[in-house]
Design a protein around this motif. Structure first.
Motif, PDB file in Angstrom:
ATOM      1  N   VAL A 100      -6.067  14.356  55.997  1.00 31.19           N
ATOM      2  CA  VAL A 100      -5.476  15.593  56.521  1.00 31.19           C
ATOM      3  C   VAL A 100      -6.282  16.011  57.744  1.00 31.19           C
ATOM      4  O   VAL A 100      -7.411  15.563  57.940  1.00 31.19           O
ATOM      5  N   CYS A 101      -5.677  16.889  58.556  1.00 28.73           N
ATOM      6  CA  CYS A 101      -6.408  17.477  59.669  1.00 28.73           C
ATOM      7  C   CYS A 101      -7.159  18.696  59.136  1.00 28.73           C
ATOM      8  O   CYS A 101      -6.537  19.664  58.685  1.00 28.73           O
ATOM      9  N   ALA A 102      -8.490  18.668  59.197  1.00 35.24           N
ATOM     10  CA  ALA A 102      -9.284  19.780  58.648  1.00 35.24           C
ATOM     11  C   ALA A 102      -8.994  21.084  59.376  1.00 35.24           C
ATOM     12  O   ALA A 102      -9.167  22.161  58.808  1.00 35.24           O
ATOM     13  N   CYS A 103      -8.506  20.988  60.624  1.00 40.20           N
ATOM     14  CA  CYS A 103      -8.219  22.213  61.377  1.00 40.20           C
ATOM     15  C   CYS A 103      -6.998  22.952  60.839  1.00 40.20           C
ATOM     16  O   CYS A 103      -6.807  24.121  61.127  1.00 40.20           O
ATOM     17  N   LEU A 104      -6.151  22.265  60.065  1.00 37.70           N
ATOM     18  CA  LEU A 104      -4.925  22.896  59.561  1.00 37.70           C
ATOM     19  C   LEU A 104      -5.016  23.271  58.084  1.00 37.70           C
ATOM     20  O   LEU A 104      -4.038  23.713  57.495  1.00 37.70           O
ATOM     21  N   VAL A 105      -6.195  23.068  57.492  1.00 36.47           N
ATOM     22  CA  VAL A 105      -6.397  23.442  56.092  1.00 36.47           C
ATOM     23  C   VAL A 105      -7.207  24.729  56.079  1.00 36.47           C
ATOM     24  O   VAL A 105      -8.247  24.810  56.747  1.00 36.47           O
ATOM     25  N   ALA A 106      -6.746  25.748  55.365  1.00 37.42           N
ATOM     26  CA  ALA A 106      -7.559  26.941  55.192  1.00 37.42           C
ATOM     27  C   ALA A 106      -8.651  26.614  54.172  1.00 37.42           C
ATOM     28  O   ALA A 106      -8.360  26.064  53.111  1.00 37.42           O
ATOM     29  N   THR A 107      -9.882  26.946  54.523  1.00 35.79           N
ATOM     30  CA  THR A 107     -11.003  26.634  53.620  1.00 35.79           C
ATOM     31  C   THR A 107     -10.749  27.173  52.216  1.00 35.79           C
ATOM     32  O   THR A 107     -11.051  26.511  51.219  1.00 35.79           O
ATOM     33  N   ALA A 108     -10.175  28.365  52.159  1.00 35.94           N
ATOM     34  CA  ALA A 108      -9.960  28.988  50.853  1.00 35.94           C
ATOM     35  C   ALA A 108      -8.966  28.198  50.002  1.00 35.94           C
ATOM     36  O   ALA A 108      -8.881  28.395  48.795  1.00 35.94           O
ATOM     37  N   GLN A 109      -8.214  27.280  50.627  1.00 34.73           N
ATOM     38  CA  GLN A 109      -7.322  26.408  49.857  1.00 34.73           C
ATOM     39  C   GLN A 109      -8.102  25.285  49.170  1.00 34.73           C
ATOM     40  O   GLN A 109      -7.534  24.524  48.394  1.00 34.73           O
ATOM     41  N   CYS A 110      -9.374  25.138  49.494  1.00 34.90           N
ATOM     42  CA  CYS A 110     -10.167  23.997  49.008  1.00 34.90           C
ATOM     43  C   CYS A 110     -11.014  24.327  47.788  1.00 34.90           C
ATOM     44  O   CYS A 110     -11.866  23.512  47.399  1.00 34.90           O
ATOM     45  N   GLU A 111     -10.820  25.495  47.194  1.00 35.41           N
ATOM     46  CA  GLU A 111     -11.599  25.865  46.011  1.00 35.41           C
ATOM     47  C   GLU A 111     -11.466  24.764  44.942  1.00 35.41           C
ATOM     48  O   GLU A 111     -10.360  24.393  44.553  1.00 35.41           O
ATOM     49  N   GLY A 112     -12.606  24.234  44.537  1.00 38.50           N
ATOM     50  CA  GLY A 112     -12.604  23.220  43.480  1.00 38.50           C
ATOM     51  C   GLY A 112     -12.120  21.852  43.916  1.00 38.50           C
ATOM     52  O   GLY A 112     -11.943  20.967  43.082  1.00 38.50           O
ATOM     53  N   ARG A 113     -11.919  21.650  45.216  1.00 44.52           N
ATOM     54  CA  ARG A 113     -11.364  20.373  45.665  1.00 44.52           C
ATOM     55  C   ARG A 113     -12.438  19.484  46.293  1.00 44.52           C
ATOM     56  O   ARG A 113     -13.561  19.899  46.523  1.00 44.52           O
ATOM     57  N   GLU A 114     -12.032  18.230  46.535  1.00 39.51           N
ATOM     58  CA  GLU A 114     -12.956  17.202  46.994  1.00 39.51           C
ATOM     59  C   GLU A 114     -12.672  16.897  48.462  1.00 39.51           C
ATOM     60  O   GLU A 114     -11.541  16.517  48.812  1.00 39.51           O
ATOM     61  N   VAL A 115     -13.656  17.072  49.311  1.00 38.31           N
ATOM     62  CA  VAL A 115     -13.523  16.792  50.740  1.00 38.31           C
ATOM     63  C   VAL A 115     -14.439  15.622  51.083  1.00 38.31           C
ATOM     64  O   VAL A 115     -15.595  15.599  50.661  1.00 38.31           O
ATOM     65  N   GLN A 116     -13.917  14.642  51.805  1.00 37.84           N
ATOM     66  CA  GLN A 116     -14.777  13.551  52.283  1.00 37.84           C
ATOM     67  C   GLN A 116     -14.642  13.455  53.792  1.00 37.84           C
ATOM     68  O   GLN A 116     -13.542  13.277  54.328  1.00 37.84           O
ATOM     69  N   THR A 117     -15.769  13.579  54.473  1.00 37.61           N
ATOM     70  CA  THR A 117     -15.777  13.422  55.929  1.00 37.61           C
ATOM     71  C   THR A 117     -16.121  11.970  56.238  1.00 37.61           C
ATOM     72  O   THR A 117     -16.255  11.137  55.342  1.00 37.61           O
ATOM     73  N   VAL A 118     -16.318  11.696  57.516  1.00 33.69           N
ATOM     74  CA  VAL A 118     -16.696  10.351  57.941  1.00 33.69           C
ATOM     75  C   VAL A 118     -17.972   9.890  57.225  1.00 33.69           C
ATOM     76  O   VAL A 118     -18.175   8.697  56.994  1.00 33.69           O
ATOM     77  N   VAL A 119     -18.802  10.849  56.817  1.00 33.14           N
ATOM     78  CA  VAL A 119     -20.067  10.499  56.162  1.00 33.14           C
ATOM     79  C   VAL A 119     -19.824   9.871  54.790  1.00 33.14           C
ATOM     80  O   VAL A 119     -20.491   8.895  54.414  1.00 33.14           O
ATOM     81  N   GLY A 120     -18.838  10.404  54.065  1.00 32.49           N
ATOM     82  CA  GLY A 120     -18.662   9.940  52.696  1.00 32.49           C
ATOM     83  C   GLY A 120     -17.442   9.087  52.448  1.00 32.49           C
ATOM     84  O   GLY A 120     -17.273   8.523  51.366  1.00 32.49           O
ATOM     85  N   ALA A 121     -16.561   8.968  53.453  1.00 30.74           N
ATOM     86  CA  ALA A 121     -15.267   8.329  53.199  1.00 30.74           C
ATOM     87  C   ALA A 121     -15.187   6.876  53.664  1.00 30.74           C
ATOM     88  O   ALA A 121     -14.232   6.174  53.326  1.00 30.74           O
ATOM     89  N   VAL A 122     -16.183   6.451  54.462  1.00 32.59           N
ATOM     90  CA  VAL A 122     -15.965   5.204  55.206  1.00 32.59           C
ATOM     91  C   VAL A 122     -16.859   4.067  54.701  1.00 32.59           C
ATOM     92  O   VAL A 122     -18.090   4.148  54.776  1.00 32.59           O
ATOM     93  N   PRO A 123     -16.265   2.975  54.188  1.00 32.60           N
ATOM     94  CA  PRO A 123     -17.068   1.819  53.783  1.00 32.60           C
ATOM     95  C   PRO A 123     -17.788   1.204  54.990  1.00 32.60           C
ATOM     96  O   PRO A 123     -17.263   1.196  56.108  1.00 32.60           O
ATOM     97  N   ARG A 124     -18.954   0.677  54.743  1.00 29.76           N
ATOM     98  CA  ARG A 124     -19.781   0.100  55.802  1.00 29.76           C
ATOM     99  C   ARG A 124     -19.031  -0.917  56.682  1.00 29.76           C
ATOM    100  O   ARG A 124     -19.163  -0.902  57.913  1.00 29.76           O
TER     101      ARG A 124
END
Lengths: 243, 171
Positions: free
Chosen positions: B74-98
């Motif tokens: 998803v585009c993080a700019c179009l998600v309201a943070t408050a919609q993410c309560e209890g949810r799992e977010v992965q950025t480039v740091v955690g989402a990408v295999p070596r």
């Protein structure tokens, strides 16, 4: 006596439609949000600054679709990606339109309910809903009502949706024949429609063989007549200088 | 939390913000959001100091801020943070295999690099769903990630290289 408390940012998270419409009645200032693909652009660009929002992504019943025999009832919060992946066999026109919405990121978030509530003339979901005669379900604290899609749109960004109401579902008749969705824009992806066109063909009435012509001949002649008639009425309607 | 704040507590900072708890790249984080429309992108970058997702268009056009939300890009700019309560977010740091990251370097798929984090997340998601995608599928999957430097050919090469490496890594 008591001074008004400073406005407190509020983010309402209903878990059910009943709760959502009750909250909307109690907090009419709350702006409903699902995928946020329209609203959040306005917020980011300071065109909207909601003091309260009503999040619909936690309402499980809005995120389900159900097979109702000759139609499919799609919850208003089902994202486009799921319409494309799960409903292409029974709703090919709508699935084709859903596939042209934005990008994968947008299709994972954007919903038919948002498309309808925004009522933009460029909404990709609208032509197939109009072509198939879909029905929009709307809920408020006063109850539920159903609006035929032909009566839903009142003008650009105007719809039959009243304050305090939410779009909860769309019931779309299953395809009885081939369907098409075509969209014109500057490239193939990430395009807001310049114009778009949807067609749903119901071939239930079949031509017959008899002494005046074969069924094959009638099918061919009907196609020629239909194309000619459509071209002529279109030309007549758009003639620049009527004779 | 939906009742209007009244009384002495109304004046404290705690009630003028919305507390959101979510997992970001595997870690539990909490953010106090002071307006309901604050985007996940703003919260990640400006409140939490997690700058992997890039801020460019803020309208969902460019894909620089692509993250996985409960596994979906998803585009993080179009998600309201408050919609993410209890949810799992992965950025480039955690989402990408070596191998995905390495392939971008090997194949010269990075020039200015601004689009790269978003592209890496989108490619990681594609290869998780389709281990050996054809060019047309790659182009479709990456249609929401704009790159103004490379012309995309090197990026598509990198996806094939990553796919081959990951296929070789599997037993």
């Amino acid at each position: 006596m008591s001074t008004a408390a400073p406005a407190r940012p509020a983010f309402h998270r209903p878990a059910a439609v009943d709760e959502a419409v009750r909250l909307l009645a109690e907090h009419p200032e709350a702006v409903p949000v699902a995928g946020g693909t329209d609203l959040m652009v306005a917020v980011n660009y300071r065109l909207a600054r909601p003091e309260a929002m009503l999040d619909l992504t936690g309402v499980a019943e809005l995120r389900e679709w159900a097979d109702e025999g000759d139609a499919v009832r799609i919850g208003s919060g089902v994202p486009y990606a799921r319409i494309t992946a799960e409903l292409a066999a029974v709703l090919p026109g709508l699935a084709a339109a859903a596939r042209t919405v934005g990008s994968p990121q947008i299709r994972n978030r954007g919903t038919l309910g948002g498309n309808l509530a925004t009522a933009s003339p460029a909404g990709d979901g609208h032509p197939p809903l109009l072509a198939t005669g879909a029905t929009v379900e709307i809920a408020s604290a006063a109850g539920a009502r159903r609006v035929p899609i032909g009566e839903f749109f009142l003008g650009p960004k105007r719809s039959a949706l009243r304050p305090g109401e939410l779009v909860t579902a769309v019931t779309v008749p299953k395809a009885a024949g081939p369907q098409q969705f075509l969209k014109v824009g500057t490239r193939n992806a990430m395009v807001i429609a310049v114009c778009s066109f949807a067609l749903a063909l119901d071939p239930a009435a079949r031509p017959i063989d008899d002494v005046r012509g074969t069924a094959d001949y009638r099918r061919h002649a009907l196609a020629v007549c239909a194309a000619r008639a459509l071209r002529r009425v279109w030309a007549a309607a758009h003639e620049r200088s009527p004779r | 939390m939906t009742q209007p704040a009244t009384g002495p507590a109304a004046a404290t900072a705690a009630v003028t913000a919305i507390r959101v708890t979510m997992r970001v790249d595997g870690a539990e984080v909490a953010a106090d959001v002071d307006r309901p429309g604050e985007s996940l992108l703003s919260t990640l970058r400006d409140r939490l100091g997690l700058t992997g997702a890039k801020n460019a268009c803020e309208q969902g056009e460019c894909g620089s801020c692509t993250v996985l939300l409960d596994g979906d890009p998803v585009c993080a700019c179009l998600v309201a943070t408050a919609q993410c309560e209890g949810r799992e977010v992965q950025t480039v740091v955690g989402a990408v295999p070596r191998p995905v990251r390495d392939a971008f370097v090997q194949r010269g798929a990075v020039q200015c690099g601004f689009c790269t984090p978003g592209l890496l997340v989108a490619v990681a998601d594609l290869l998780r769903r389709e281990p050996d995608p054809a060019d047309a599928r790659i182009r479709e999957a990456l249609a929401g990630n704009l790159c103004r430097c490379t012309g995309y050919e090197k990026i598509i090469d990198a996806v094939h290289t990553a796919a081959a490496t990951m296929a070789g890594d599997r037993p």
